[in-house]
Design a protein around this motif. Sequence first.
Motif, PDB file in Angstrom:
ATOM      1  N   UNK A 122       0.834  -1.205   0.000  1.00  0.00           N
ATOM      2  CA  UNK A 122       0.000   0.000   0.000  1.00  0.00           C
ATOM      3  C   UNK A 122       0.861   1.244   0.000  1.00  0.00           C
ATOM      4  N   UNK A 123       1.958   1.223   0.737  1.00  0.00           N
ATOM      5  CA  UNK A 123       2.842   2.389   0.808  1.00  0.00           C
ATOM      6  C   UNK A 123       3.405   2.736  -0.567  1.00  0.00           C
ATOM      7  N   UNK A 124       3.726   1.731  -1.365  1.00  0.00           N
ATOM      8  CA  UNK A 124       4.270   1.994  -2.702  1.00  0.00           C
ATOM      9  C   UNK A 124       3.233   2.670  -3.595  1.00  0.00           C
ATOM     10  N   UNK A 125       1.974   2.288  -3.467  1.00  0.00           N
ATOM     11  CA  UNK A 125       0.909   2.936  -4.234  1.00  0.00           C
ATOM     12  C   UNK A 125       0.772   4.394  -3.810  1.00  0.00           C
ATOM     13  N   UNK A 126       0.770   4.627  -2.507  1.00  0.00           N
ATOM     14  CA  UNK A 126       0.685   6.007  -2.005  1.00  0.00           C
ATOM     15  C   UNK A 126       1.882   6.830  -2.475  1.00  0.00           C
ATOM     16  N   UNK A 127       3.056   6.219  -2.516  1.00  0.00           N
ATOM     17  CA  UNK A 127       4.243   6.957  -2.927  1.00  0.00           C
ATOM     18  C   UNK A 127       4.106   7.458  -4.363  1.00  0.00           C
ATOM     19  N   UNK A 128       3.662   6.596  -5.247  1.00  0.00           N
ATOM     20  CA  UNK A 128       3.521   6.999  -6.649  1.00  0.00           C
ATOM     21  C   UNK A 128       2.582   8.193  -6.788  1.00  0.00           C
ATOM     22  N   UNK A 129       1.476   8.150  -6.052  1.00  0.00           N
ATOM     23  CA  UNK A 129       0.522   9.255  -6.146  1.00  0.00           C
ATOM     24  C   UNK A 129       1.074  10.523  -5.505  1.00  0.00           C
ATOM     25  N   UNK A 130       1.728  10.384  -4.361  1.00  0.00           N
ATOM     26  CA  UNK A 130       2.205  11.581  -3.663  1.00  0.00           C
ATOM     27  C   UNK A 130       3.324  12.269  -4.433  1.00  0.00           C
ATOM     28  N   UNK A 131       4.170  11.510  -5.122  1.00  0.00           N
ATOM     29  CA  UNK A 131       5.219  12.123  -5.932  1.00  0.00           C
ATOM     30  C   UNK A 131       4.597  12.974  -7.043  1.00  0.00           C
TER      31      UNK A 131
END
Length: 298
Positions: free
Chosen positions: A78-87
């Motif tokens: 889940x953290x990797x998905x959030x990272x892509x969006x937050x970048x």
Amino acid sequence: MSDVQRLSAKLVQIVASDDRHGGTERVERRAERLARQTLTLQQHGTATARVRSHLYSLAAAFTSSAMWAAIDGGRLDAAQIHMQESVTLAGLSADPAIQFRVWGHAGALYRHLGQYTDALAADDVARASSIFRRDPLYASLAHARTAVHHGDLRDRQAVRRSIGHAQDALARADQHAPRPPWMRFYDQAELELLSLIAHSALGNWEDAEAHAHRNLALLRPELARNRALAHVHMARAQLEQGAVDAALAAARSIPRDAWHGRTGQLLKAFNTRLTALAPDNPQVREWTEYTREAHRVR
């Protein structure tokens, strides 16, 4: 701007909840919902460019908070998905402070994935931001995080150099300058905690324990998650130096409601090491049974 102010107040609440409870799914889900609400406001064609920039920055901050909660809770997919969006959102915001935050969290994610060189690359991006050059507090935090990642790579000289840079920058920082709510956690106590983690990664247990004591002496009471982390790291450092009784006392000071996420994983590693080093100690057997029963109840 009234929407921006309302959402900014909710961001303060998200940050405070994370400080108290750590990376719970509840914090992650709430941050996700607020990010979606913020992006919905972007669809209003009447918003000015200034308001749109603020909204993108807030959406990135909420998504980054969701990423951090997922990292802290060990939910790395889940953290990797959030990272892509937050970048992406941080880039759209053109806000160097939120870009710094997102890449700092990305470095933490790569660390937990075991991708230590990628973590250092994320540090490089954070240090390239204009906020790093303008504000010594951000510079100090970036150097302290880099020390942790050098620790994972067993580079002792680089760890000490980065901690020294972090301390020098912190001494130059104006602690009272206006900053986003998510930067309020960083001070001398947090530098001690990050130094503790870096030295623990190196196996410098005496130095790690010294940083733990300094962190706990300086730590603000509302940072409950960080207090639990400091105690579990201190317990491990004391154990590795043969001080079993002191290590058990430090571990017992961690509230049971903090036995989740990073703290929970570190506590499990501590217990494994404890039983390996002192299997015949009656206090160790009592503690091990207590923690086993507590996990069954949970």
